[in-house]
Design an enzyme around this catalytic site. Structure first.
Site, PDB file in Angstrom:
ATOM      1  N   SER A 177       2.829  28.797  26.243  1.00 51.14           N
ATOM      2  CA  SER A 177       3.359  28.306  27.592  1.00 51.14           C
ATOM      3  C   SER A 177       3.875  28.616  28.303  1.00 51.14           C
ATOM      4  O   SER A 177       3.940  29.461  29.829  1.00 51.14           O
ATOM      5  CB  SER A 177       3.367  26.990  27.294  1.00 51.14           C
ATOM      6  OG  SER A 177       2.412  25.564  27.003  1.00 51.14           O
ATOM      7  N   LYS A 223      -7.724  17.029  27.294  1.00 49.07           N
ATOM      8  CA  LYS A 223      -7.103  17.794  27.088  1.00 49.07           C
ATOM      9  C   LYS A 223      -9.264  19.253  26.806  1.00 49.07           C
ATOM     10  O   LYS A 223     -10.189  18.961  27.015  1.00 49.07           O
ATOM     11  CB  LYS A 223      -6.480  18.093  25.717  1.00 49.07           C
ATOM     12  CG  LYS A 223      -5.750  17.429  25.964  1.00 49.07           C
ATOM     13  CD  LYS A 223      -5.152  18.004  27.204  1.00 49.07           C
ATOM     14  CE  LYS A 223      -3.413  17.577  27.183  1.00 49.07           C
ATOM     15  NZ  LYS A 223      -2.671  17.790  28.028  1.00 49.07           N
ATOM     16  N   ARG A 264      -9.860  15.009  22.767  1.00 46.57           N
ATOM     17  CA  ARG A 264      -8.965  15.239  21.208  1.00 46.57           C
ATOM     18  C   ARG A 264      -9.185  13.377  21.244  1.00 46.57           C
ATOM     19  O   ARG A 264      -8.203  13.363  19.693  1.00 46.57           O
ATOM     20  CB  ARG A 264      -7.381  15.950  21.888  1.00 46.57           C
ATOM     21  CG  ARG A 264      -7.055  16.468  20.865  1.00 46.57           C
ATOM     22  CD  ARG A 264      -5.969  17.326  21.589  1.00 46.57           C
ATOM     23  NE  ARG A 264      -6.181  18.653  22.075  1.00 46.57           N
ATOM     24  CZ  ARG A 264      -5.410  19.578  22.286  1.00 46.57           C
ATOM     25  NH1 ARG A 264      -4.091  19.195  22.745  1.00 46.57           N
ATOM     26  NH2 ARG A 264      -5.816  20.898  22.556  1.00 46.57           N
ATOM     27  N   ASP A 317       0.565  18.138  22.531  1.00 43.33           N
ATOM     28  CA  ASP A 317       0.199  19.367  21.600  1.00 43.33           C
ATOM     29  C   ASP A 317      -0.087  19.022  20.212  1.00 43.33           C
ATOM     30  O   ASP A 317      -0.672  19.637  19.493  1.00 43.33           O
ATOM     31  CB  ASP A 317       0.531  20.283  21.839  1.00 43.33           C
ATOM     32  CG  ASP A 317      -0.347  20.550  23.223  1.00 43.33           C
ATOM     33  OD1 ASP A 317      -0.755  19.591  23.988  1.00 43.33           O
ATOM     34  OD2 ASP A 317       0.088  21.769  24.679  1.00 43.33           O
ATOM     35  N   SER A 325       2.334  15.564  33.726  1.00 41.62           N
ATOM     36  CA  SER A 325       1.480  16.886  33.399  1.00 41.62           C
ATOM     37  C   SER A 325       2.879  18.390  33.726  1.00 41.62           C
ATOM     38  O   SER A 325       3.333  18.503  34.837  1.00 41.62           O
ATOM     39  CB  SER A 325      -0.054  17.235  33.893  1.00 41.62           C
ATOM     40  OG  SER A 325      -0.292  18.974  34.344  1.00 41.62           O
ATOM     41  N   GLY A 354      -6.813  25.487  30.233  1.00 40.79           N
ATOM     42  CA  GLY A 354      -6.323  24.763  31.572  1.00 40.79           C
ATOM     43  C   GLY A 354      -4.984  25.332  32.203  1.00 40.79           C
ATOM     44  O   GLY A 354      -4.826  25.609  33.631  1.00 40.79           O
ATOM     45  N   GLN A 386       1.093  21.216  34.208  1.00 45.47           N
ATOM     46  CA  GLN A 386       0.062  22.551  34.566  1.00 45.47           C
ATOM     47  C   GLN A 386       0.421  21.814  35.905  1.00 45.47           C
ATOM     48  O   GLN A 386       0.153  22.662  36.892  1.00 45.47           O
ATOM     49  CB  GLN A 386      -0.551  22.044  33.959  1.00 45.47           C
ATOM     50  CG  GLN A 386      -1.213  23.507  32.353  1.00 45.47           C
ATOM     51  CD  GLN A 386      -2.066  22.370  32.026  1.00 45.47           C
ATOM     52  OE1 GLN A 386      -3.638  22.440  32.162  1.00 45.47           O
ATOM     53  NE2 GLN A 386      -2.423  22.945  30.959  1.00 45.47           N
ATOM     54  N   ARG A 423     -12.937  20.031  32.323  1.00 42.30           N
ATOM     55  CA  ARG A 423     -12.233  19.216  32.378  1.00 42.30           C
ATOM     56  C   ARG A 423     -11.693  18.805  34.043  1.00 42.30           C
ATOM     57  O   ARG A 423     -11.391  19.925  34.972  1.00 42.30           O
ATOM     58  CB  ARG A 423     -10.604  20.801  32.048  1.00 42.30           C
ATOM     59  CG  ARG A 423     -10.664  20.373  30.840  1.00 42.30           C
ATOM     60  CD  ARG A 423     -10.071  21.765  30.055  1.00 42.30           C
ATOM     61  NE  ARG A 423      -8.315  21.031  30.248  1.00 42.30           N
ATOM     62  CZ  ARG A 423      -7.379  21.028  29.490  1.00 42.30           C
ATOM     63  NH1 ARG A 423      -8.164  22.159  28.870  1.00 42.30           N
ATOM     64  NH2 ARG A 423      -6.354  20.880  29.612  1.00 42.30           N
ATOM     65  N   ARG A 479      -6.733  22.874  18.426  1.00 45.81           N
ATOM     66  CA  ARG A 479      -5.653  22.655  18.159  1.00 45.81           C
ATOM     67  C   ARG A 479      -6.592  21.886  17.460  1.00 45.81           C
ATOM     68  O   ARG A 479      -5.896  21.473  16.484  1.00 45.81           O
ATOM     69  CB  ARG A 479      -4.964  21.602  18.992  1.00 45.81           C
ATOM     70  CG  ARG A 479      -3.927  22.552  20.393  1.00 45.81           C
ATOM     71  CD  ARG A 479      -2.675  21.797  20.339  1.00 45.81           C
ATOM     72  NE  ARG A 479      -1.927  22.734  21.238  1.00 45.81           N
ATOM     73  CZ  ARG A 479      -1.397  23.802  21.288  1.00 45.81           C
ATOM     74  NH1 ARG A 479      -1.507  24.480  19.499  1.00 45.81           N
ATOM     75  NH2 ARG A 479      -1.116  24.685  22.135  1.00 45.81           N
TER      76      ARG A 479
HETATM   77  C1  S3P Z   1       0.884  23.434  29.030  1.00 50.25           C
HETATM   78  C2  S3P Z   1       1.143  22.161  29.162  1.00 50.25           C
HETATM   79  C3  S3P Z   1       0.004  20.109  28.712  1.00 50.25           C
HETATM   80  C4  S3P Z   1      -0.527  21.145  27.430  1.00 50.25           C
HETATM   81  C5  S3P Z   1      -1.417  22.067  27.273  1.00 50.25           C
HETATM   82  C6  S3P Z   1       0.034  23.358  28.126  1.00 50.25           C
HETATM   83  C7  S3P Z   1       1.258  24.298  29.814  1.00 50.25           C
HETATM   84  O1  S3P Z   1      -0.957  19.814  29.503  1.00 50.25           O
HETATM   85  O2  S3P Z   1      -1.264  20.153  26.561  1.00 50.25           O
HETATM   86  O3  S3P Z   1      -1.640  22.774  26.303  1.00 50.25           O
HETATM   87  O4  S3P Z   1       1.085  24.799  29.251  1.00 50.25           O
HETATM   88  O5  S3P Z   1       1.387  23.920  31.022  1.00 50.25           O
HETATM   89  P1  S3P Z   1      -0.575  19.267  30.739  1.00 50.25           P
HETATM   90  O6  S3P Z   1       0.176  19.982  31.964  1.00 50.25           O
HETATM   91  O7  S3P Z   1      -2.168  18.806  31.101  1.00 50.25           O
HETATM   92  O8  S3P Z   1      -0.249  17.731  30.502  1.00 50.25           O
END
Ligand code: S3P
Length: 440
Positions: free
Chosen positions: A29, A353, A357, A327, A179, A108, A181, A136, A399
């Protein structure tokens, strides 16, 4: 453990205990969150301990396709210290229109964060990915980025995502799902927007973007779950080091917690409080954990962890605790197969995911002989009998491949994990390390 060259299946043998002292590769991340601002900064950024997995390589290859010059050093399986990436930034708004569609692979984070950046660039681009990523949901970024002025179109809200970037305007946004992200996509778009961009989270998620941007000279404010930044700020290059990936560390922590007589020490692990929910769950399950804090790198806390087994007890993880361990839920499920139990609720996000998952986790653990129930928004594992061993399919999800292996080391017989090579997405060399630290 036998590892058939060229074959994606891996046989995992039962282990009596695990012992070792390991370096932990750079965080996935955080690596994305240093690479993207580096591309928007003025000057050359050096990132050491850049994450070795395919996901973070996807971010670099997308940036290269957008005109960024990148020099990389260190093979995926090199010691973490040998992995250094230098990125020559093009300045805010300086990315160039790509000749082709951008391939985010399985990642993602690459797709969603890069969409935020490209929303503020005045050209058209398309981001796609592998079969998993193309399944997704993207409405969660299409909505806020459209509100900021960009035009985004998906294939029924899934990738490929076509983006027509423009001069954006800041918004005040409260993501409907927890989220990191989504939060990060909006904040990165906000760098390119006029006025202030404000994100308010109902539930805290990993805060690496908020910690990373100031390292590149961006000023932002954070208070009570609200992050605010003004667009148009210049980013300056930085020298940064990525902490070890807490999610990778969680694998070895689980293995040590699971098997009596185990003793594992993990160095340079990122200890960001938004990422280490798993440690308190392991402790509550009975593991003995010692944490020695190190000197923070960038604005990220790091330290060493020593984990030893303790008698396992039952855990209940509810909605409020899901984002802090999102995660790690698969590896905590693996732990529960060794004894104790785990019930997870309020985790419907797991269905979006790299795989669904929940159903793929339940199917895989059952294939190994686990006593597992699926619920709409979670699952239940009863560790009331030793796993027999069997087969489990990683279902295109790194994972899950790792979680199944960590369950399988406690089984009566060897197990086969199908499509296990997917671990390369975040942890190349995972099975070699498992073999190295396992004692028969
Ligand atoms: C992540 C945020 C999480 C996590 C992913 C990595 C990131 O996802 O599950 O493995 O690096 O911002 P979400 O933002 O969809 O919750």
């Amino acid at each position: 453990m036998s590892h058939n060259a060229g074959m994606p299946s891996v046989v995992v043998h039962p282990a009596s205990r695990v012992r070792g002292h390991l370096p932990i590769p750079g965080d996935k991340s955080i690596s994305h969150r240093y690479a993207l601002p580096a591309a928007l900064a003025e000057g050359t950024t050096t990132i050491s301990r850049y994450a070795p997995g395919a996901d973070c390589a996807s971010t670099l290859s997308c940036l290269a396709a957008l005109g960024v010059t990148i020099d990389g050093r260190g093979a995926a399986n090199a010691h973490p210290d040998q992995r250094v990436v230098a990125i020559q930034g093009l300045g805010l708004g300086g990315l160039r229109a790509p000749a082709d569609s951008l391939d985010a692979g399985n990642s993602g984070t690459t797709l969603r964060l890069l969409a935020g950046v490209l929303a503020g660039h005045p050209f058209e681009s398309v981001i796609t990915g592998d079969e998993s990523l193309r399944g997704r949901p993207m409405r969660r970024i299409i909505d806020p980025l459209s509100r900021m002025g960009a035009q985004l179109r998906g294939n029924d809200d899934r990738p490929p995502i076509a983006i027509r970037g423009t001069a954006l305007h800041g918004i005040h946004y409260t993501p409907p799902v927890a989220s990191a992200q989504v939060k990060s996509a909006v904040l990165l778009a906000g760098l390119h927007a006029s006025g202030d961009t404000v994100v308010t989270e109902r539930q805290a998620t990993r805060d690496h973007t908020e910690r990373a941007l100031p390292v590149f000279g961006v000023s932002l404010t954070r208070a009570n779950g609200t992050i605010s930044l003004r667009g148009g700020q210049r980013l300056r290059a930085a020298e940064v080091q990525v902490p070890g990936d807490a999610s990778s560390a969680a694998c070895w922590a689980v293995a040590a917690a699971a098997l009596p007589g185990s003793d594992v020490t993990l160095d340079d692990v990122g200890l960001n409080p938004t990422r280490i929910g798993f440690l308190s769950w392991l402790e509550r399950a009975g593991a003995r954990i010692e944490i020695s804090s190190g000197v923070p790198v960038g604005d990220e806390p790091i330290g060493s962890l020593r984990i030893r087994h303790g008698h396992l007890t039952a855990l209940e993880i509810g909605p409020a605790d899901v984002p802090g361990a999102i995660d790690e839920l698969p590896v905590l499920a693996a732990l529960a197969t060794h004894g104790g139990a785990l019930r997870v609720t309020g985790a419907g996000e797991l269905r979006h995911k790299e795989s669904d998952r929940i159903s793929a986790l339940v199917a895989g653990l059952r294939g190994l002989g686990g006593h597992v129930e699926e619920q709409a928004d979670g699952f239940q594992v009863l560790g009331d009998r030793q796993l027999t061993g069997g087969t489990a399919d990683a279902a295109g999800d790194h994972r899950l491949a790792m979680a199944f292996a960590l369950a399988a080391i406690g089984a009566q017989e060897p197990s086969e994990i199908h499509h296990a090579d997917i671990v390369d997405v975040s942890y190349p060399g995972f099975f070699d390390i498992l073999a190295e630290i396992s004692e028969p």
